[in-house]
Design an enzyme around this catalytic site. Sequence first.
Site, PDB file in Angstrom:
ATOM      1  N   GLU A  60      -6.452   9.361   9.686  1.00 42.07           N
ATOM      2  CA  GLU A  60      -6.903  10.462   8.820  1.00 42.07           C
ATOM      3  C   GLU A  60      -8.397  10.654   9.022  1.00 42.07           C
ATOM      4  O   GLU A  60      -9.159   9.683   9.055  1.00 42.07           O
ATOM      5  CB  GLU A  60      -6.620  10.140   7.355  1.00 42.07           C
ATOM      6  CG  GLU A  60      -7.171  11.176   6.369  1.00 42.07           C
ATOM      7  CD  GLU A  60      -6.868  10.814   4.923  1.00 42.07           C
ATOM      8  OE1 GLU A  60      -5.834  10.151   4.678  1.00 42.07           O
ATOM      9  OE2 GLU A  60      -7.679  11.176   4.044  1.00 42.07           O
ATOM     10  N   GLU A  65     -15.575  16.126   1.802  1.00 35.86           N
ATOM     11  CA  GLU A  65     -14.933  15.552   0.617  1.00 35.86           C
ATOM     12  C   GLU A  65     -15.982  15.141  -0.399  1.00 35.86           C
ATOM     13  O   GLU A  65     -17.060  14.664  -0.050  1.00 35.86           O
ATOM     14  CB  GLU A  65     -14.092  14.340   0.999  1.00 35.86           C
ATOM     15  CG  GLU A  65     -13.268  13.775  -0.155  1.00 35.86           C
ATOM     16  CD  GLU A  65     -12.368  12.639   0.282  1.00 35.86           C
ATOM     17  OE1 GLU A  65     -11.254  12.522  -0.267  1.00 35.86           O
ATOM     18  OE2 GLU A  65     -12.775  11.855   1.164  1.00 35.86           O
TER      19      GLU A  65
END
Length: 245
Positions: A60, A65
């Site tokens: 990932e 974020e």
Amino acid sequence: MRVDNTTWLPEGQKRNSVRVHTTKSYGQGLFIADIVQMPYGCSVWPAYWSNGANWPAGGEIDIIEGTQNTTINQSTLHTTPGCTLDASNQNQEAQSLYDGKFTGQVASTICDSNVDNNIGCGILSTDTTSYGIGLNSAGGGVFAALWNEEGIRIWHFSRLNVPEDITNKTPNPDSWGAPVAFWSAATCPMNQYFTDQSFIFNITLCGDLANGTFNTEGCPGTCSAFVTDPNNFRSKHQLVQSPNL
């Protein structure tokens, strides 16, 4: 992309939000996203990221974020055991792509999703225009991720500093200088930890990360109570001008 901002909810009920992902997966390459505006504020956990099949086996890559009202972006990898971030490559004064350095601040070095509740190996930007209200106030910005056999590099350019070659759609990473983040294949072999990736934009409300930082980042009460009021989500939307994959 927008969170539902009209419905009153009883506490504990989930508010409708959004998750958009590519219909195909992509191998190694250069991935550029022009973010015009992004959501921020209490309860909000937006992200631009990718993952491979059979997570965490396919890896990932979190490109953008953060939670709540932060103005600093964090980029993170999550993998199976063995992949690590080489913190010795951090150098805030780095200038060149070729010296193998990055300018961001190391948040964590173990990428293994089984360690420390899956915090991954993260790198924080030092630029307050890289996330949330700071990014929006700067007119947005461009994020570029280069994934190749050398590793994974991520750059952020504020609106006034977007390289001309990106604007002209002839991107040349060799001319961009040192990235904000770099995970070297020397400590995380790319073919071992990453398979073809699907790319995702989503706006999560609360969740493990935003719940965990709700009060420490200055938000009142509880996240679940905050989500009940649609007036808290009038500006919780994201505008993406051009994701180029």
